[in-house]
Design a protein around this motif. Structure first.
Motif, PDB file in Angstrom:
ATOM      1  N   GLY A  59      50.591  43.991  41.446  1.00 14.61           N
ATOM      2  CA  GLY A  59      49.947  42.825  40.930  1.00 14.61           C
ATOM      3  C   GLY A  59      50.053  41.562  41.475  1.00 14.61           C
ATOM      4  N   TRP A  60      48.838  40.727  41.222  1.00 17.28           N
ATOM      5  CA  TRP A  60      48.915  39.515  42.105  1.00 17.28           C
ATOM      6  C   TRP A  60      49.863  38.738  41.850  1.00 17.28           C
ATOM      7  CZ3 TRP A  60      46.958  37.531  46.146  1.00 17.28           C
ATOM      8  CH2 TRP A  60      47.117  35.993  46.255  1.00 17.28           C
ATOM      9  N   ASN A  61      50.548  38.627  40.815  1.00 16.98           N
ATOM     10  CA  ASN A  61      51.497  37.449  40.578  1.00 16.98           C
ATOM     11  C   ASN A  61      52.879  37.920  41.331  1.00 16.98           C
ATOM     12  OD1 ASN A  61      50.242  36.153  38.536  1.00 16.98           O
ATOM     13  ND2 ASN A  61      51.054  37.251  36.785  1.00 16.98           N
ATOM     14  N   ASP A  62      53.341  38.962  41.567  1.00 12.30           N
ATOM     15  CA  ASP A  62      54.270  39.553  42.248  1.00 12.30           C
ATOM     16  C   ASP A  62      53.995  39.402  43.828  1.00 12.30           C
ATOM     17  OD1 ASP A  62      56.588  40.892  40.657  1.00 12.30           O
ATOM     18  OD2 ASP A  62      54.532  41.328  39.750  1.00 12.30           O
ATOM     19  N   LEU A  63      52.809  39.721  44.089  1.00 15.59           N
ATOM     20  CA  LEU A  63      52.267  39.537  45.644  1.00 15.59           C
ATOM     21  C   LEU A  63      52.135  38.142  45.932  1.00 15.59           C
ATOM     22  CD1 LEU A  63      51.159  40.529  48.401  1.00 15.59           C
ATOM     23  CD2 LEU A  63      48.871  40.478  46.999  1.00 15.59           C
ATOM     24  N   ASP A  64      51.554  37.195  45.055  1.00 14.47           N
ATOM     25  CA  ASP A  64      51.529  35.679  45.386  1.00 14.47           C
ATOM     26  C   ASP A  64      52.912  35.198  45.597  1.00 14.47           C
ATOM     27  OD1 ASP A  64      50.642  33.092  45.473  1.00 14.47           O
ATOM     28  OD2 ASP A  64      50.626  32.930  43.527  1.00 14.47           O
ATOM     29  N   ALA A  86      40.957  36.529  45.869  1.00 15.65           N
ATOM     30  CA  ALA A  86      39.659  37.003  45.195  1.00 15.65           C
ATOM     31  C   ALA A  86      39.492  38.410  45.469  1.00 15.65           C
ATOM     32  CB  ALA A  86      38.537  36.062  45.949  1.00 15.65           C
ATOM     33  N   VAL A  87      39.896  38.767  46.745  1.00 17.18           N
ATOM     34  CA  VAL A  87      39.659  40.256  47.019  1.00 17.18           C
ATOM     35  C   VAL A  87      40.600  41.280  46.630  1.00 17.18           C
ATOM     36  CG1 VAL A  87      39.601  41.986  49.116  1.00 17.18           C
ATOM     37  CG2 VAL A  87      38.530  39.825  49.262  1.00 17.18           C
ATOM     38  N   TRP A  88      41.845  40.610  46.090  1.00 21.14           N
ATOM     39  CA  TRP A  88      43.015  41.704  45.514  1.00 21.14           C
ATOM     40  C   TRP A  88      42.600  42.452  44.402  1.00 21.14           C
ATOM     41  CZ3 TRP A  88      46.312  43.651  48.501  1.00 21.14           C
ATOM     42  CH2 TRP A  88      47.301  44.382  47.899  1.00 21.14           C
TER      43      TRP A  88
END
Length: 252
Positions: free
Chosen positions: A217-222, A115-117
Protein backbone atom coordinates in the motif's frame (compact mmCIF):
# COMPACT_ATOMS: atom_id res chain seq x y z
CA UNK A 1 12.70 16.51 9.33
CA UNK A 2 12.99 19.95 7.76
CA UNK A 3 12.47 20.25 4.03
CA UNK A 4 15.60 19.68 1.98
CA UNK A 5 16.98 22.66 0.04
CA UNK A 6 16.24 23.08 -3.64
CA UNK A 7 19.24 23.94 -5.81
CA UNK A 8 19.23 26.11 -8.92
CA UNK A 9 22.15 24.17 -10.42
CA UNK A 10 21.83 20.52 -9.35
CA UNK A 11 24.64 18.18 -10.40
CA UNK A 12 22.49 15.06 -10.41
CA UNK A 13 22.55 13.06 -13.63
CA UNK A 14 20.07 10.46 -12.41
CA UNK A 15 17.93 9.59 -9.39
CA UNK A 16 16.47 6.09 -9.21
CA UNK A 17 13.87 4.41 -7.04
CA UNK A 18 13.82 0.66 -7.66
CA UNK A 19 11.01 -1.41 -6.13
CA UNK A 20 11.13 -5.22 -6.08
CA UNK A 21 7.93 -7.14 -5.44
CA UNK A 22 6.53 -10.64 -5.29
CA UNK A 23 3.22 -11.73 -6.74
CA UNK A 24 0.69 -14.14 -5.31
CA UNK A 25 0.49 -17.68 -6.67
CA UNK A 26 -3.14 -17.04 -7.60
CA UNK A 27 -2.34 -13.95 -9.70
CA UNK A 28 1.08 -14.50 -11.35
CA UNK A 29 2.84 -12.31 -13.87
CA UNK A 30 1.28 -12.10 -17.33
CA UNK A 31 2.90 -10.59 -20.44
CA UNK A 32 -0.24 -8.47 -20.84
CA UNK A 33 0.37 -6.48 -17.63
CA UNK A 34 2.87 -3.95 -19.11
CA UNK A 35 0.41 -3.22 -21.92
CA UNK A 36 -2.41 -2.72 -19.44
CA UNK A 37 -0.23 -0.34 -17.41
CA UNK A 38 0.67 1.58 -20.57
CA UNK A 39 -3.01 2.03 -21.46
CA UNK A 40 -3.73 3.27 -17.93
CA UNK A 41 -0.99 5.96 -17.98
CA UNK A 42 -0.72 6.62 -21.73
CA UNK A 43 -1.92 10.21 -21.50
CA UNK A 44 1.10 11.09 -19.34
CA UNK A 45 3.53 8.42 -20.61
CA UNK A 46 2.80 8.12 -24.36
CA UNK A 47 5.88 6.05 -25.30
CA UNK A 48 6.62 2.43 -24.40
CA UNK A 49 9.74 0.50 -25.39
CA UNK A 50 10.55 -3.18 -24.72
CA UNK A 51 14.14 -3.86 -23.64
CA UNK A 52 15.71 -7.31 -23.52
CA UNK A 53 18.28 -7.87 -20.77
CA UNK A 54 20.82 -10.70 -20.82
CA UNK A 55 21.90 -11.54 -17.28
CA UNK A 56 25.17 -13.21 -16.28
CA UNK A 57 25.99 -15.06 -13.09
CA UNK A 58 29.22 -16.51 -11.72
CA UNK A 59 29.23 -20.28 -11.15
CA UNK A 60 31.97 -21.92 -9.07
CA UNK A 61 33.04 -25.36 -10.26
CA UNK A 62 34.69 -28.23 -8.37
CA UNK A 63 38.08 -26.51 -8.68
CA UNK A 64 36.60 -23.35 -7.09
CA UNK A 65 37.29 -21.42 -10.28
CA UNK A 66 34.44 -19.11 -11.35
CA UNK A 67 32.91 -19.30 -14.80
CA UNK A 68 30.27 -17.07 -16.35
CA UNK A 69 26.87 -18.52 -17.09
CA UNK A 70 24.23 -16.72 -19.15
CA UNK A 71 20.83 -16.39 -17.54
CA UNK A 72 17.61 -16.58 -19.55
CA UNK A 73 16.89 -13.19 -21.16
CA UNK A 74 14.37 -10.97 -19.40
CA UNK A 75 12.18 -8.28 -20.90
CA UNK A 76 11.37 -5.00 -19.19
CA UNK A 77 9.31 -2.16 -20.57
CA UNK A 78 10.31 1.50 -20.44
CA UNK A 79 7.71 4.29 -20.47
CA UNK A 80 8.73 7.90 -21.10
CA UNK A 81 6.98 10.95 -19.66
CA UNK A 82 5.39 13.32 -22.18
CA UNK A 83 7.14 16.44 -20.86
CA UNK A 84 9.39 15.71 -17.89
CA UNK A 85 12.74 13.86 -17.71
CA UNK A 86 11.12 10.89 -15.97
CA UNK A 87 11.00 7.22 -16.99
CA UNK A 88 9.02 4.29 -15.65
CA UNK A 89 10.28 0.72 -16.03
CA UNK A 90 8.32 -2.44 -15.34
CA UNK A 91 9.26 -6.14 -15.39
CA UNK A 92 7.85 -9.24 -13.75
CA UNK A 93 9.75 -8.55 -10.52
CA UNK A 94 10.51 -4.83 -10.43
CA UNK A 95 9.07 -1.37 -10.92
CA UNK A 96 11.46 1.56 -11.30
CA UNK A 97 11.12 5.31 -11.62
CA UNK A 98 14.11 7.18 -13.06
CA UNK A 99 14.55 10.94 -12.91
CA UNK A 100 17.10 12.20 -15.43
CA UNK A 101 18.90 15.50 -15.90
CA UNK A 102 17.74 18.19 -15.24
CA UNK A 103 16.58 16.77 -11.90
CA UNK A 104 12.99 17.94 -11.29
CA UNK A 105 13.19 17.69 -7.49
CA UNK A 106 12.16 15.07 -4.96
CA UNK A 107 8.59 16.27 -4.53
CA UNK A 108 8.02 16.05 -8.28
CA UNK A 109 9.53 12.56 -8.49
CA UNK A 110 7.56 11.29 -5.51
CA UNK A 111 4.42 12.90 -6.90
CA UNK A 112 4.84 10.97 -10.16
CA UNK A 113 5.31 7.73 -8.24
CA UNK A 114 2.27 8.47 -6.07
CA UNK A 115 0.16 9.09 -9.18
CA UNK A 116 1.21 5.85 -10.88
CA UNK A 117 1.30 3.54 -7.86
CA UNK A 118 -2.49 2.96 -7.67
CA UNK A 119 -2.29 1.61 -11.24
CA UNK A 120 0.51 -0.76 -10.19
CA UNK A 121 -1.64 -2.03 -7.33
CA UNK A 122 -4.62 -2.44 -9.65
CA UNK A 123 -2.85 -4.08 -12.61
CA UNK A 124 0.29 -5.79 -11.29
CA UNK A 125 -1.24 -6.65 -7.88
CA UNK A 126 1.97 -7.13 -5.86
CA UNK A 127 1.46 -9.28 -2.78
CA UNK A 128 4.39 -7.67 -0.96
CA UNK A 129 7.40 -5.47 -1.60
CA UNK A 130 10.66 -7.27 -0.91
CA UNK A 131 13.36 -4.69 -1.63
CA UNK A 132 13.50 -0.94 -2.24
CA UNK A 133 16.60 0.80 -3.51
CA UNK A 134 17.17 4.50 -3.95
CA UNK A 135 20.21 5.83 -5.77
CA UNK A 136 21.41 9.38 -6.45
CA UNK A 137 24.25 9.85 -8.95
CA UNK A 138 26.03 13.23 -8.85
CA UNK A 139 28.50 14.14 -11.59
CA UNK A 140 30.66 17.26 -11.23
CA UNK A 141 32.93 18.41 -14.05
CA UNK A 142 36.59 18.64 -12.96
CA UNK A 143 38.31 21.95 -13.74
CA UNK A 144 42.01 21.06 -13.69
CA UNK A 145 44.13 17.95 -14.24
CA UNK A 146 45.36 17.87 -10.62
CA UNK A 147 42.10 18.84 -8.91
CA UNK A 148 41.67 16.64 -5.79
CA UNK A 149 38.20 15.49 -4.65
CA UNK A 150 38.63 17.78 -1.64
CA UNK A 151 37.96 20.75 -3.93
CA UNK A 152 34.30 19.68 -3.91
CA UNK A 153 33.90 17.35 -0.92
CA UNK A 154 34.83 17.11 2.73
CA UNK A 155 35.65 14.15 4.95
CA UNK A 156 32.73 12.47 6.72
CA UNK A 157 31.74 9.05 8.05
CA UNK A 158 31.53 7.70 4.49
CA UNK A 159 34.48 9.47 2.80
CA UNK A 160 37.97 9.31 4.34
CA UNK A 161 40.54 12.09 4.10
CA UNK A 162 43.00 9.93 2.15
CA UNK A 163 40.81 9.64 -0.93
CA UNK A 164 40.01 13.36 -0.82
CA UNK A 165 43.73 14.09 -1.27
CA UNK A 166 43.97 11.76 -4.27
CA UNK A 167 45.12 12.77 -7.73
CA UNK A 168 43.59 11.60 -11.03
CA UNK A 169 42.18 8.08 -11.16
CA UNK A 170 40.80 8.03 -7.60
CA UNK A 171 38.21 5.41 -6.66
CA UNK A 172 36.39 4.71 -3.41
CA UNK A 173 33.79 1.97 -2.97
CA UNK A 174 32.30 1.67 0.51
CA UNK A 175 29.47 -0.57 1.65
CA UNK A 176 28.03 -0.48 5.16
CA UNK A 177 24.97 -1.92 6.85
CA UNK A 178 23.14 -0.83 9.98
CA UNK A 179 21.56 -4.30 10.15
CA UNK A 180 20.94 -7.30 7.89
CA UNK A 181 18.14 -5.50 6.05
CA UNK A 182 19.72 -2.11 5.38
CA UNK A 183 22.79 -1.15 3.34
CA UNK A 184 24.40 2.03 2.08
CA UNK A 185 26.85 1.95 -0.82
CA UNK A 186 29.00 4.96 -1.66
CA UNK A 187 31.08 5.26 -4.81
CA UNK A 188 33.43 8.20 -5.33
CA UNK A 189 35.30 8.01 -8.62
CA UNK A 190 37.12 9.89 -11.36
CA UNK A 191 35.03 9.40 -14.50
CA UNK A 192 36.94 9.74 -17.77
CA UNK A 193 34.35 8.13 -20.03
CA UNK A 194 33.66 11.28 -22.07
CA UNK A 195 36.66 12.04 -24.28
CA UNK A 196 35.35 15.56 -24.91
CA UNK A 197 35.89 16.46 -21.24
CA UNK A 198 39.47 17.58 -20.77
CA UNK A 199 39.81 16.52 -17.12
CA UNK A 200 36.87 14.17 -16.67
CA UNK A 201 34.34 14.40 -13.86
CA UNK A 202 33.91 13.54 -10.21
CA UNK A 203 31.20 10.95 -9.56
CA UNK A 204 29.49 10.75 -6.16
CA UNK A 205 27.06 7.84 -6.27
CA UNK A 206 24.95 7.24 -3.13
CA UNK A 207 22.91 4.03 -3.10
CA UNK A 208 20.65 3.09 -0.17
CA UNK A 209 18.83 -0.27 -0.05
CA UNK A 210 16.37 -1.88 2.33
CA UNK A 211 15.54 -5.58 1.96
CA UNK A 212 12.53 -6.53 4.02
CA UNK A 213 8.91 -7.37 3.40
CA UNK A 214 6.76 -4.25 3.14
CA UNK A 215 3.03 -3.93 2.60
CA UNK A 216 2.48 -2.71 -0.99
CA UNK A 217 0.00 0.00 0.00
CA UNK A 218 1.05 3.59 -0.66
CA UNK A 219 1.34 4.64 2.99
CA UNK A 220 3.92 1.94 3.74
CA UNK A 221 5.80 2.56 0.50
CA UNK A 222 5.77 6.33 1.12
CA UNK A 223 7.23 5.85 4.62
CA UNK A 224 9.97 3.57 3.28
CA UNK A 225 11.08 5.82 0.43
CA UNK A 226 11.03 8.92 2.63
CA UNK A 227 13.39 7.16 5.05
CA UNK A 228 15.75 6.18 2.23
CA UNK A 229 15.64 9.64 0.67
CA UNK A 230 16.34 11.35 4.01
CA UNK A 231 19.31 9.09 4.69
CA UNK A 232 20.76 9.75 1.22
CA UNK A 233 20.35 13.47 1.86
CA UNK A 234 22.19 13.21 5.19
CA UNK A 235 25.11 11.43 3.51
CA UNK A 236 25.23 14.07 0.77
CA UNK A 237 24.91 16.93 3.27
CA UNK A 238 27.82 15.62 5.34
CA UNK A 239 30.03 15.14 2.26
CA UNK A 240 29.50 18.36 0.32
CA UNK A 241 32.08 21.10 0.74
CA UNK A 242 31.85 24.90 0.32
CA UNK A 243 32.76 24.84 -3.39
CA UNK A 244 30.08 22.25 -4.16
CA UNK A 245 27.57 24.34 -2.20
CA UNK A 246 28.47 27.37 -4.32
CA UNK A 247 28.22 25.35 -7.54
CA UNK A 248 24.78 23.99 -6.58
CA UNK A 249 23.61 27.53 -5.88
CA UNK A 250 24.85 28.70 -9.29
CA UNK A 251 27.58 30.89 -7.76
CA UNK A 252 30.61 29.01 -9.05
Amino acid sequence: MAAHPSYSNPQLVEAICDIHFKLSATDPWKPSKPGALFKAVQETYPEIEPITEQGVQLVFGPDSMPTQQLLPPRIRFKLRHRERPILLQISEQTFTINALKPYPGWEQVKGELAAVWPRILEIVKPEALTRIGMRYINRVLRRTADEPPSFWLQACDFIPTAVLRSGPGFLLRLESGSDTANRAMITLAHDRSDQKELHGALILDIDRITERQINPGWNDLDAAIETLHNEIWEIFRSARGPNLDALLAGKL
